[in-house]
Design an enzyme around this catalytic site. Structure first.
Site, PDB file in Angstrom:
ATOM      1  N   GLU A  18      10.324   0.363  10.364  1.00  0.00           N
ATOM      2  CA  GLU A  18      11.356   1.464  10.130  1.00  0.00           C
ATOM      3  C   GLU A  18      10.764   2.829  10.426  1.00  0.00           C
ATOM      4  O   GLU A  18       9.694   3.224   9.691  1.00  0.00           O
ATOM      5  CB  GLU A  18      11.794   1.396   8.652  1.00  0.00           C
ATOM      6  CG  GLU A  18      13.377   1.843   8.482  1.00  0.00           C
ATOM      7  CD  GLU A  18      13.168   3.405   8.082  1.00  0.00           C
ATOM      8  OE1 GLU A  18      13.283   4.258   8.900  1.00  0.00           O
ATOM      9  OE2 GLU A  18      13.165   3.490   6.789  1.00  0.00           O
ATOM     10  N   CYS A  64      13.405  10.155   7.586  1.00  0.00           N
ATOM     11  CA  CYS A  64      13.508   9.672   9.054  1.00  0.00           C
ATOM     12  C   CYS A  64      14.940   9.769   9.584  1.00  0.00           C
ATOM     13  O   CYS A  64      15.043   9.651  10.775  1.00  0.00           O
ATOM     14  CB  CYS A  64      13.352   8.406   8.719  1.00  0.00           C
ATOM     15  SG  CYS A  64      14.089   7.316   7.476  1.00  0.00           S
ATOM     16  N   LYS A  69       0.849  -1.207   0.002  1.00  0.00           N
ATOM     17  CA  LYS A  69      -0.082   0.059  -0.013  1.00  0.00           C
ATOM     18  C   LYS A  69       0.959   1.128  -0.068  1.00  0.00           C
ATOM     19  O   LYS A  69       1.585   1.459   0.842  1.00  0.00           O
ATOM     20  CB  LYS A  69      -0.963   0.164   1.180  1.00  0.00           C
ATOM     21  CG  LYS A  69      -2.065   1.123   1.340  1.00  0.00           C
ATOM     22  CD  LYS A  69      -2.744   1.417   2.218  1.00  0.00           C
ATOM     23  CE  LYS A  69      -1.765   2.301   3.357  1.00  0.00           C
ATOM     24  NZ  LYS A  69      -1.775   3.740   2.741  1.00  0.00           N
ATOM     25  N   GLU A 126      10.476  14.594  16.425  1.00  0.00           N
ATOM     26  CA  GLU A 126      10.680  14.479  15.078  1.00  0.00           C
ATOM     27  C   GLU A 126       9.808  15.646  14.384  1.00  0.00           C
ATOM     28  O   GLU A 126       8.747  15.850  14.532  1.00  0.00           O
ATOM     29  CB  GLU A 126      10.370  13.237  14.332  1.00  0.00           C
ATOM     30  CG  GLU A 126      10.745  13.064  12.816  1.00  0.00           C
ATOM     31  CD  GLU A 126      10.455  11.695  12.288  1.00  0.00           C
ATOM     32  OE1 GLU A 126       9.366  11.104  12.633  1.00  0.00           O
ATOM     33  OE2 GLU A 126      11.751  11.082  11.786  1.00  0.00           O
TER      34      GLU A 126
HETATM   35  P1  NAI Z   1       2.139   7.555   8.966  1.00  0.00           P
HETATM   36  O1  NAI Z   1       2.893   6.828   9.679  1.00  0.00           O
HETATM   37  O2  NAI Z   1       0.770   7.674   9.603  1.00  0.00           O
HETATM   38  O3  NAI Z   1       2.085   7.108   7.690  1.00  0.00           O
HETATM   39  C1  NAI Z   1       2.765   6.253   6.944  1.00  0.00           C
HETATM   40  C2  NAI Z   1       2.031   4.990   6.154  1.00  0.00           C
HETATM   41  O4  NAI Z   1       1.318   4.292   7.088  1.00  0.00           O
HETATM   42  C3  NAI Z   1       1.105   5.707   5.142  1.00  0.00           C
HETATM   43  O5  NAI Z   1       0.972   4.682   4.179  1.00  0.00           O
HETATM   44  C4  NAI Z   1      -0.219   5.448   5.921  1.00  0.00           C
HETATM   45  O6  NAI Z   1      -1.454   5.279   5.103  1.00  0.00           O
HETATM   46  C5  NAI Z   1      -0.183   4.328   6.759  1.00  0.00           C
HETATM   47  N1  NAI Z   1      -0.967   4.147   7.962  1.00  0.00           N
HETATM   48  C6  NAI Z   1      -1.277   5.469   8.784  1.00  0.00           C
HETATM   49  N2  NAI Z   1      -2.051   4.766   9.559  1.00  0.00           N
HETATM   50  C7  NAI Z   1      -2.119   3.596   9.706  1.00  0.00           C
HETATM   51  C8  NAI Z   1      -2.624   2.559  10.208  1.00  0.00           C
HETATM   52  N3  NAI Z   1      -3.471   2.764  11.526  1.00  0.00           N
HETATM   53  N4  NAI Z   1      -2.682   1.123  10.124  1.00  0.00           N
HETATM   54  C9  NAI Z   1      -1.878   0.802   8.939  1.00  0.00           C
HETATM   55  N5  NAI Z   1      -1.076   1.754   8.210  1.00  0.00           N
HETATM   56  C10 NAI Z   1      -1.368   3.172   8.552  1.00  0.00           C
HETATM   57  O7  NAI Z   1       2.889   8.985   8.803  1.00  0.00           O
HETATM   58  P2  NAI Z   1       2.091  10.468   8.226  1.00  0.00           P
HETATM   59  O8  NAI Z   1       0.822  10.460   9.418  1.00  0.00           O
HETATM   60  O9  NAI Z   1       2.346  10.396   6.729  1.00  0.00           O
HETATM   61  O10 NAI Z   1       3.574  11.150   9.081  1.00  0.00           O
HETATM   62  C11 NAI Z   1       3.356  11.733  10.181  1.00  0.00           C
HETATM   63  C12 NAI Z   1       4.755  11.637  10.744  1.00  0.00           C
HETATM   64  O11 NAI Z   1       5.425  10.516  10.743  1.00  0.00           O
HETATM   65  C13 NAI Z   1       5.912  12.431  10.173  1.00  0.00           C
HETATM   66  O12 NAI Z   1       5.417  13.948  10.451  1.00  0.00           O
HETATM   67  C14 NAI Z   1       7.068  11.991  10.365  1.00  0.00           C
HETATM   68  O13 NAI Z   1       7.377  12.451  11.835  1.00  0.00           O
HETATM   69  C15 NAI Z   1       6.627  10.669  10.525  1.00  0.00           C
HETATM   70  N6  NAI Z   1       7.129   9.891   9.271  1.00  0.00           N
HETATM   71  C16 NAI Z   1       8.174   9.128   9.175  1.00  0.00           C
HETATM   72  C17 NAI Z   1       8.698   8.554   8.187  1.00  0.00           C
HETATM   73  C18 NAI Z   1       9.859   7.545   7.800  1.00  0.00           C
HETATM   74  O14 NAI Z   1      10.316   7.631   6.894  1.00  0.00           O
HETATM   75  N7  NAI Z   1      10.322   6.952   8.899  1.00  0.00           N
HETATM   76  C19 NAI Z   1       8.009   8.733   6.810  1.00  0.00           C
HETATM   77  C20 NAI Z   1       6.372   9.334   6.977  1.00  0.00           C
HETATM   78  C21 NAI Z   1       6.238   9.973   7.989  1.00  0.00           C
END
Ligand code: NAI
Ligand code: MG
Length: 501
Positions: A268, A302, A192, A399
């Site tokens: 990650e 990240c 996804k 972060e």
């Molecule tokens: P998120 O962790 O909510 O989203 C990342 C992925 O997880 C997306 O595909 C989203 O649809 C999916 N997701 C969200 N909620 C889910 C759930 N309950 N069950 C399964 N999948 C789910 O991150 P978001 O909201 O886009 O960004 C928030 C913060 O997260 C950012 O400000 C940043 O601090 C951090 N982040 C870290 C990343 C990294 O590379 N480690 C990448 C993106 C965000």
């Protein structure tokens, strides 16, 4: 919101011209409509316009994709030779390279990243796919001697159907990090993409078919976290979930695994990585990497080097010159030739970052440069440097995921090791020094999955990447990632007489 949306639309990018953008869910090697016929809009972060709409997967679509992946896993894919698994992955890598300009342009349009940087992403994605193509026929077990009456062998087997949930900051690079090792080890995949950036993953799905993967081996769906993502994480027929994103969502996924079939989980997650500059560093080199460490990809990394610690002897000079360097970063249209920094990915991320900037100002940190929105259209933020930041401030602990860094002064090596480790995260860190002993001592003492010396953000598909502490579980890339996608089987054969008569 209706099922009559076309399965493909014409989209134009300034650098790749017009192309056909698939909008369906890629299941069984075909683009199909979502069961409910729902679609959602894809926003261009550069000007906030709607690029197009794509079909949105819900739980029903996840079920269909998972059964396609299951059927492929138990059927044709299980019978495929490792050599052929490697061949199709290498073919996919070649197709990424052949379509590099298109894929990079789609990434720039979808995510807002500079197209020059997106090209580097796609090159690295191809490198990663090819690397794991090479691993496919080198996954080996062992024969273990436990005595003359037995013959034992230990096998590495694929886990099965892998759910893969990726973020929006490096859409196609994350796509390749997930798909490469999963496929090399003989698994099938339901991936996804992030709701902010679904376009590149669908263009790449077209290449999956062209590369010759059997139907159902790689399925790519667009959709939201709380619906499609949650359905993958709690699915009873998904054997493993690999996730990249926020620590908060990482916890939710672990809970979903615990509450369903205890599927294997690798994570990650976030970071707040210390970037440490000693008095004896080559200051020009250090500034250049500190700048790249925080402002690359608009700070949406990240592993961003967001906590900068500078030793007292060069602190003032460092700040003066780092400011000059950061002010040279060209912020603007991702498609312009010299752009280094484009817009943040979404209104939500923009608001989050501006909230952190406000918190930093209110806490009394000094704004050296930036601190404001740039322009009045698109999610652009000025490169922002805070100095005089103390450990208790939110901007030093949380972060931010934007072009914002916090600088503080340190005196001794022991002090900076202790402060550097004072975080719940442990993804990355860096040390800048000309002294080999300092470099090694500090690298060994920092609790982080990756430590860079006199460089930053220089990831490579041959080198494992992942987090200590709350930055994650498991390692991606390198040989280490194969552990995430295999399980170990012991086969024990009795050769001698019956033991108990
Ligand atoms: P998120 O962790 O909510 O989203 C990342 C992925 O997880 C997306 O595909 C989203 O649809 C999916 N997701 C969200 N909620 C889910 C759930 N309950 N069950 C399964 N999948 C789910 O991150 P978001 O909201 O886009 O960004 C928030 C913060 O997260 C950012 O400000 C940043 O601090 C951090 N982040 C870290 C990343 C990294 O590379 N480690 C990448 C993106 C965000
Ligand atoms: Mg979220």
């Amino acid at each position: 919101m209706s099922g009559d949306h076309p399965l493909s639309v014409t989209v134009e990018t300034p650098t790749a011209g017009k192309y056909e953008q698939p909008t369906g869910l890629f299941i069984n090697n075909e683009f199909v409509k979502a069961q409910d016929g729902k679609t959602f809009e894809v926003i261009n972060p550069t000007d906030e316009s709607v690029t197009c709409s794509v079909y949105e997967a819900t739980e029903k679509d996840v079920d269909i994709a998972v059964s396609a992946a299951r059927k492929a896993f138990e059927g044709p894919w299980r019978k495929e030779t490792p050599e052929n698994r490697g061949k199709v992955l290498v073919k996919l890598a070649d197709l990424f390279e052949k379509n590099l300009d298109l894929l990079a342009s789609v990434e720039a349009l979808d995510n807002g990243k500079a197209v020059s940087m997106a090209k580097v992403d796609i090159g690295m994605a191809a490198g990663c796919l090819r690397y794991y193509g090479g691993w496919a026929d080198k996954i080996e077990g062992k024969v273990t001697d436990t005595g003359p009456d037995t013959f034992n062998y230990i096998k590495k087997e694929p886990i099965g159907v892998c759910g893969q949930i990726i973020p929006w900051n490096f859409p196609l690079l994350m796509w390749s990090w997930k798909i490469g090792p999963a496929i090399a080890c003989g698994n099938t995949v339901v991936l996804k993409t992030a709701e902010q950036t679904p376009l590149g993953g669908l263009v790449a799905a077209k290449l999956v078919k062209e590369a010759g993967f059997p139907p159902g081996v790689i399925n790519v769906i667009s959709g939201f976290g709380k619906t499609a993502g949650a359905a993958i994480a709690s699915h009873m027929d998904v054997d493993k979930v690999a996730f990249t994103g926020s620590t908060v969502t990482g916890r939710t996924i672990l809970k979903a695994s615990a509450g369903s079939n205890l599927k294997k989980v690798t994570l990650e997650l976030g970071g707040k990585s210390p970037n440490i500059v000693f008095d004896d560093a080559d200051i020009d080199n250090a500034i250049s990497w500190v700048n790249f460490g925080i402002f690359f990809n608009h700070g949406q990394c990240c592993c961003a080097g967001s906590r900068i610690y500078v030793q007292e002897g060069i602190y003032d000079e460092f700040i003066k010159r780092f400011k000059e360097r950061a002010q040279k970063n060209v912020v603007g249209d991702p498609f312009a030739k010299d752009t280094f920094q484009g817009p943040q990915v979404s209104q939500l991320q923009f608001d989050r970052i501006m909230g952190y900037i406000k918190a930093g100002k209110e806490a009394g940190a000094k704004v050296e440069i930036g601190g404001n929105r740039k322009g009045d259209k698109g999610y652009f933020i000025e490169p922002t440097i805070f100095s005089n930041v103390t450990e208790d401030m939110k901007i030093m602990q949380e972060e931010i995921f934007g072009p914002v860094c916090s600088i503080s002064k340190f005196k001794t090596k022991d002090e900076v090791i202790a402060t550097g480790n004072k975080t719940t995260y442990g993804l990355a860190a860096a040390v800048h020094t000309r002294n080999l002993n300092t470099a090694i001592e500090v690298s060994n003492a920092l609790k982080a999955g990756t430590v860079w010396v006199n460089t930053y953000n220089t990831l490579h598909h041959q080198m494992p990447f992942g987090g200590y502490k709350e930055s994650g579980q498991g390692r991606e890339l390198g040989e280490a990632a194969l552990d995430n996608y295999t399980q170990t089987k012991t086969v024990s054969i009795r050769l001698g007489d019956a033991l108990f008569g």
